[in-house]
Motif scaffolding. Structure first.
Motif, PDB file in Angstrom:
ATOM      1  N   ARG A  34     -20.335  17.497 -14.331  1.00 21.75           N
ATOM      2  CA  ARG A  34     -20.492  18.348 -15.520  1.00 21.75           C
ATOM      3  C   ARG A  34     -19.454  19.451 -15.517  1.00 21.75           C
ATOM      4  O   ARG A  34     -19.161  20.046 -14.500  1.00 21.75           O
ATOM      5  N   ARG A  35     -18.884  19.710 -16.677  1.00 21.57           N
ATOM      6  CA  ARG A  35     -17.830  20.720 -16.799  1.00 21.57           C
ATOM      7  C   ARG A  35     -18.230  21.755 -17.842  1.00 21.57           C
ATOM      8  O   ARG A  35     -19.019  21.476 -18.734  1.00 21.57           O
ATOM      9  N   CYS A  36     -17.635  22.921 -17.728  1.00 21.85           N
ATOM     10  CA  CYS A  36     -17.909  24.008 -18.666  1.00 21.85           C
ATOM     11  C   CYS A  36     -16.970  23.857 -19.855  1.00 21.85           C
ATOM     12  O   CYS A  36     -15.969  24.570 -19.971  1.00 21.85           O
ATOM     13  N   ASP A  48     -13.308  23.898 -18.924  1.00 22.01           N
ATOM     14  CA  ASP A  48     -13.248  22.512 -18.453  1.00 22.01           C
ATOM     15  C   ASP A  48     -13.313  22.372 -16.926  1.00 22.01           C
ATOM     16  O   ASP A  48     -13.014  21.306 -16.393  1.00 22.01           O
ATOM     17  N   GLN A  49     -13.717  23.426 -16.216  1.00 26.74           N
ATOM     18  CA  GLN A  49     -13.873  23.359 -14.764  1.00 26.74           C
ATOM     19  C   GLN A  49     -15.275  22.841 -14.432  1.00 26.74           C
ATOM     20  O   GLN A  49     -16.218  23.021 -15.212  1.00 26.74           O
ATOM     21  N   PRO A  50     -15.439  22.206 -13.269  1.00 26.39           N
ATOM     22  CA  PRO A  50     -16.772  21.741 -12.865  1.00 26.39           C
ATOM     23  C   PRO A  50     -17.746  22.907 -12.734  1.00 26.39           C
ATOM     24  O   PRO A  50     -17.392  23.960 -12.190  1.00 26.39           O
ATOM     25  N   ILE A  51     -18.961  22.725 -13.237  1.00 25.22           N
ATOM     26  CA  ILE A  51     -19.982  23.755 -13.114  1.00 25.22           C
ATOM     27  C   ILE A  51     -20.440  23.867 -11.662  1.00 25.22           C
ATOM     28  O   ILE A  51     -20.673  24.965 -11.168  1.00 25.22           O
ATOM     29  N   LEU A  52     -20.526  22.735 -10.977  1.00 19.97           N
ATOM     30  CA  LEU A  52     -20.903  22.743  -9.561  1.00 19.97           C
ATOM     31  C   LEU A  52     -19.831  23.491  -8.770  1.00 19.97           C
ATOM     32  O   LEU A  52     -18.648  23.155  -8.823  1.00 19.97           O
ATOM     33  N   GLY A  53     -20.224  24.548  -8.085  1.00 23.88           N
ATOM     34  CA  GLY A  53     -19.298  25.369  -7.322  1.00 23.88           C
ATOM     35  C   GLY A  53     -18.718  26.530  -8.110  1.00 23.88           C
ATOM     36  O   GLY A  53     -17.998  27.363  -7.566  1.00 23.88           O
ATOM     37  N   PRO A  90     -23.088  28.759 -18.629  1.00 26.45           N
ATOM     38  CA  PRO A  90     -22.228  27.581 -18.756  1.00 26.45           C
ATOM     39  C   PRO A  90     -22.579  26.677 -19.942  1.00 26.45           C
ATOM     40  O   PRO A  90     -21.766  25.882 -20.366  1.00 26.45           O
ATOM     41  N   GLU A  91     -23.782  26.841 -20.482  1.00 25.94           N
ATOM     42  CA  GLU A  91     -24.195  26.017 -21.619  1.00 25.94           C
ATOM     43  C   GLU A  91     -23.445  26.391 -22.893  1.00 25.94           C
ATOM     44  O   GLU A  91     -23.099  25.525 -23.690  1.00 25.94           O
TER      45      GLU A  91
END
Length: 154
Positions: free
Chosen positions: A76-78, A87-92, A114-115
């Motif tokens: 999942r990306r922002c 467009d960065q991964p939300i995880l981390g 992030p939503e």
């Protein structure tokens, strides 16, 4: 030293060590430092795990360490973000930054949703002996915002 005195000293030392351990554990639970389960505002279901840590100055930041339920998608990306997190991964991802200790909690930082990609001012405080964290994101003044209650994870 006789046996009775030696035994009393050992008991006193053990009691002191237990008391120190209890005080340290109490101090750790009264801060937001740790892992928190966030709750979805709409469904009431667990949404993610956020790890809050302190830097050398004592300022707090928080990053997403695991998605839960429908959000457990490592890719999942922002997509709604408008800053460097676009467009960065939300995880981390760091979603909380620059929180400073105040007399009634922590304030002065920011939180990203992030939503929707929006960044809000943030304040937080612990409740229930440090087992709950009330996080408030707001625009301008604290009255114009919403709060979430996160639950400490062991």
């Amino acid at each position: 030293m006789n046996r009775l005195t030696s035994r009393a000293i050992r008991r006193f030392a053990l009691a002191g060590a237990l008391l120190c351990g209890a005080l340290v554990a109490h101090a750790q639970t009264e801060t937001p430092v740790g892992v928190w389960q966030t709750i979805d505002d709409h469904t009431g279901q667990p949404k993610a795990l956020v790890q809050i840590s302190a830097d050398a100055n004592g300022d707090l930041s928080g990053k997403v360490i695991k998605g839960l339920g429908a959000n457990d998608q490592p890719d999942r990306r922002c997509t709604a973000c408008t800053d460097a997190r676009k467009d960065q991964p939300i995880l981390g991802m760091t979603i909380i930054d620059s929180m400073k200790k105040t007399s009634d909690g922590w304030d002065g930082g920011h939180i990203l949703d992030p939503e929707n990609g929006k960044v809000y001012r943030c304040k937080m405080h612990t409740e229930d002996g440090g087992q709950k964290l009330v996080v408030r994101g707001y625009l301008g003044i604290s009255l114009l915002g919403r709060s979430q209650t996160w639950v400490r994870q062991q």
